[in-house]
Design a protein around this motif. Sequence first.
Motif, PDB file in Angstrom:
ATOM      1  N   THR A  74      54.316  37.867  34.939  1.00 40.24           N
ATOM      2  CA  THR A  74      53.601  38.880  35.727  1.00 40.24           C
ATOM      3  C   THR A  74      52.234  38.361  36.162  1.00 40.24           C
ATOM      4  O   THR A  74      51.777  38.673  37.256  1.00 40.24           O
ATOM      5  N   TRP A  75      51.594  37.571  35.319  1.00 36.96           N
ATOM      6  CA  TRP A  75      50.306  36.981  35.689  1.00 36.96           C
ATOM      7  C   TRP A  75      50.501  35.989  36.832  1.00 36.96           C
ATOM      8  O   TRP A  75      49.694  35.931  37.754  1.00 36.96           O
ATOM      9  N   LEU A  76      51.566  35.195  36.749  1.00 40.17           N
ATOM     10  CA  LEU A  76      51.849  34.239  37.817  1.00 40.17           C
ATOM     11  C   LEU A  76      51.999  34.969  39.147  1.00 40.17           C
ATOM     12  O   LEU A  76      51.467  34.511  40.163  1.00 40.17           O
ATOM     13  N   GLU A  77      52.690  36.091  39.160  1.00 41.49           N
ATOM     14  CA  GLU A  77      52.874  36.851  40.401  1.00 41.49           C
ATOM     15  C   GLU A  77      51.528  37.279  40.981  1.00 41.49           C
ATOM     16  O   GLU A  77      51.307  37.174  42.185  1.00 41.49           O
ATOM     17  N   VAL A  78      50.638  37.752  40.128  1.00 45.52           N
ATOM     18  CA  VAL A  78      49.309  38.178  40.575  1.00 45.52           C
ATOM     19  C   VAL A  78      48.526  36.989  41.133  1.00 45.52           C
ATOM     20  O   VAL A  78      47.970  37.050  42.232  1.00 45.52           O
ATOM     21  N   LEU A  79      48.487  35.897  40.378  1.00 47.21           N
ATOM     22  CA  LEU A  79      47.740  34.718  40.817  1.00 47.21           C
ATOM     23  C   LEU A  79      48.335  34.136  42.087  1.00 47.21           C
ATOM     24  O   LEU A  79      47.597  33.686  42.980  1.00 47.21           O
ATOM     25  N   LEU A  80      49.653  34.145  42.201  1.00 47.63           N
ATOM     26  CA  LEU A  80      50.322  33.622  43.393  1.00 47.63           C
ATOM     27  C   LEU A  80      49.971  34.449  44.626  1.00 47.63           C
ATOM     28  O   LEU A  80      49.675  33.895  45.693  1.00 47.63           O
ATOM     29  N   ARG A  81      49.990  35.771  44.487  1.00 48.62           N
ATOM     30  CA  ARG A  81      49.607  36.637  45.628  1.00 48.62           C
ATOM     31  C   ARG A  81      48.179  36.337  46.072  1.00 48.62           C
ATOM     32  O   ARG A  81      47.901  36.247  47.260  1.00 48.62           O
ATOM     33  N   LEU A  82      47.291  36.189  45.106  1.00 46.17           N
ATOM     34  CA  LEU A  82      45.897  35.884  45.451  1.00 46.17           C
ATOM     35  C   LEU A  82      45.780  34.489  46.055  1.00 46.17           C
ATOM     36  O   LEU A  82      45.049  34.283  47.018  1.00 46.17           O
ATOM     37  N   GLY A  83      46.491  33.537  45.493  1.00 49.77           N
ATOM     38  CA  GLY A  83      46.435  32.168  45.998  1.00 49.77           C
ATOM     39  C   GLY A  83      46.941  32.052  47.420  1.00 49.77           C
ATOM     40  O   GLY A  83      46.442  31.237  48.204  1.00 49.77           O
ATOM     41  N   ARG A  84      47.917  32.880  47.795  1.00 53.99           N
ATOM     42  CA  ARG A  84      48.495  32.832  49.135  1.00 53.99           C
ATOM     43  C   ARG A  84      47.717  33.656  50.157  1.00 53.99           C
ATOM     44  O   ARG A  84      48.023  33.604  51.341  1.00 53.99           O
ATOM     45  N   THR A  85      46.740  34.411  49.710  1.00 56.12           N
ATOM     46  CA  THR A  85      45.974  35.287  50.598  1.00 56.12           C
ATOM     47  C   THR A  85      44.714  34.571  51.072  1.00 56.12           C
ATOM     48  O   THR A  85      43.997  33.981  50.259  1.00 56.12           O
ATOM     49  N   PRO A  86      44.439  34.611  52.382  1.00 59.06           N
ATOM     50  CA  PRO A  86      43.185  34.002  52.873  1.00 59.06           C
ATOM     51  C   PRO A  86      41.979  34.558  52.102  1.00 59.06           C
ATOM     52  O   PRO A  86      41.880  35.767  51.882  1.00 59.06           O
ATOM     53  N   GLY A  87      41.119  33.671  51.669  1.00 60.76           N
ATOM     54  CA  GLY A  87      39.955  34.071  50.881  1.00 60.76           C
ATOM     55  C   GLY A  87      40.266  34.308  49.419  1.00 60.76           C
ATOM     56  O   GLY A  87      39.375  34.581  48.628  1.00 60.76           O
ATOM     57  N   HIS A  88      41.538  34.237  49.047  1.00 55.96           N
ATOM     58  CA  HIS A  88      41.991  34.390  47.658  1.00 55.96           C
ATOM     59  C   HIS A  88      41.496  35.672  47.021  1.00 55.96           C
ATOM     60  O   HIS A  88      41.106  35.695  45.854  1.00 55.96           O
ATOM     61  N   GLN A  89      41.532  36.757  47.806  1.00 52.50           N
ATOM     62  CA  GLN A  89      41.116  38.051  47.285  1.00 52.50           C
ATOM     63  C   GLN A  89      41.893  39.155  47.984  1.00 52.50           C
ATOM     64  O   GLN A  89      42.269  39.021  49.140  1.00 52.50           O
ATOM     65  N   LEU A  90      42.159  40.221  47.232  1.00 54.59           N
ATOM     66  CA  LEU A  90      42.850  41.397  47.757  1.00 54.59           C
ATOM     67  C   LEU A  90      42.269  42.643  47.111  1.00 54.59           C
ATOM     68  O   LEU A  90      41.808  42.585  45.956  1.00 54.59           O
ATOM     69  N   ARG A  91      42.341  43.749  47.840  1.00 57.20           N
ATOM     70  CA  ARG A  91      41.968  45.017  47.220  1.00 57.20           C
ATOM     71  C   ARG A  91      42.913  45.259  46.056  1.00 57.20           C
ATOM     72  O   ARG A  91      44.100  44.946  46.116  1.00 57.20           O
ATOM     73  N   MET A  92      42.390  45.810  45.000  1.00 57.57           N
ATOM     74  CA  MET A  92      43.186  46.041  43.797  1.00 57.57           C
ATOM     75  C   MET A  92      44.426  46.877  44.107  1.00 57.57           C
ATOM     76  O   MET A  92      45.515  46.574  43.616  1.00 57.57           O
ATOM     77  N   THR A  93      44.296  47.907  44.922  1.00 56.47           N
ATOM     78  CA  THR A  93      45.445  48.760  45.239  1.00 56.47           C
ATOM     79  C   THR A  93      46.502  47.988  46.025  1.00 56.47           C
ATOM     80  O   THR A  93      47.704  48.170  45.802  1.00 56.47           O
ATOM     81  N   ASP A  94      46.078  47.127  46.934  1.00 58.74           N
ATOM     82  CA  ASP A  94      47.027  46.321  47.704  1.00 58.74           C
ATOM     83  C   ASP A  94      47.731  45.304  46.808  1.00 58.74           C
ATOM     84  O   ASP A  94      48.930  45.057  46.962  1.00 58.74           O
ATOM     85  N   LEU A  95      46.998  44.717  45.893  1.00 56.57           N
ATOM     86  CA  LEU A  95      47.589  43.749  44.971  1.00 56.57           C
ATOM     87  C   LEU A  95      48.587  44.434  44.040  1.00 56.57           C
ATOM     88  O   LEU A  95      49.671  43.911  43.790  1.00 56.57           O
ATOM     89  N   ALA A  96      48.236  45.627  43.555  1.00 59.49           N
ATOM     90  CA  ALA A  96      49.158  46.382  42.696  1.00 59.49           C
ATOM     91  C   ALA A  96      50.462  46.665  43.436  1.00 59.49           C
ATOM     92  O   ALA A  96      51.561  46.492  42.884  1.00 59.49           O
ATOM     93  N   ALA A  97      50.370  47.074  44.693  1.00 56.71           N
ATOM     94  CA  ALA A  97      51.571  47.356  45.485  1.00 56.71           C
ATOM     95  C   ALA A  97      52.374  46.084  45.725  1.00 56.71           C
ATOM     96  O   ALA A  97      53.611  46.101  45.679  1.00 56.71           O
ATOM     97  N   ALA A  98      51.694  44.974  45.965  1.00 56.89           N
ATOM     98  CA  ALA A  98      52.374  43.713  46.256  1.00 56.89           C
ATOM     99  C   ALA A  98      53.185  43.212  45.068  1.00 56.89           C
ATOM    100  O   ALA A  98      54.216  42.569  45.249  1.00 56.89           O
ATOM    101  N   VAL A  99      52.738  43.511  43.859  1.00 57.91           N
ATOM    102  CA  VAL A  99      53.460  43.065  42.668  1.00 57.91           C
ATOM    103  C   VAL A  99      54.247  44.206  42.031  1.00 57.91           C
ATOM    104  O   VAL A  99      54.726  44.078  40.904  1.00 57.91           O
ATOM    105  N   SER A 100      54.383  45.318  42.768  1.00 49.60           N
ATOM    106  CA  SER A 100      55.203  46.463  42.356  1.00 49.60           C
ATOM    107  C   SER A 100      54.774  47.072  41.029  1.00 49.60           C
ATOM    108  O   SER A 100      55.599  47.328  40.153  1.00 49.60           O
ATOM    109  N   PHE A 101      53.484  47.310  40.885  1.00 48.84           N
ATOM    110  CA  PHE A 101      52.941  47.977  39.705  1.00 48.84           C
ATOM    111  C   PHE A 101      52.282  49.276  40.134  1.00 48.84           C
ATOM    112  O   PHE A 101      51.744  49.358  41.242  1.00 48.84           O
TER     113      PHE A 101
END
Length: 145
Positions: free
Chosen positions: A37-64
Amino acid sequence: MNEQLLNDDDVTLFGLLVEAHSRIEALVNRDLEIPHTWLEVLLRLGRTPGHQLRMTDLAAAVSFSSGGFARLADRIEKEGLIRRDPDPADRRAALAVLTDKGAQALDHALTAHVAHLRTHLAAPLSAEDRRHLERILRTLRDANA
């Protein structure tokens, strides 16, 4: 029992999908040194320009759920792999930001993960089968978004 439903082709197809996933999951997640689950979070951030996402968007992206993701993010942040910054566009929101330590953990985990993916997911399939599987999975994901 309803024999027709027990032997329904769609039930069988879903069962095969679940079985394949459960057998492959443990194999491809070996040697990560961080929870999957940590890998999924880090991967989403790593693939996002600027390596940052709003917490709510990141939660939705990893289905939490937001609450479940907040607890997960707390643990990842405690390890120094992400940090939370205020969102300059919305002071009520926070951004999850990949740290340098998080980028190193991601690189390390992906090295093992990709090797296992190639062995246990890609190798049994032909190139054509892989393209078909990708198309099918994208179709299912998008149809059920």
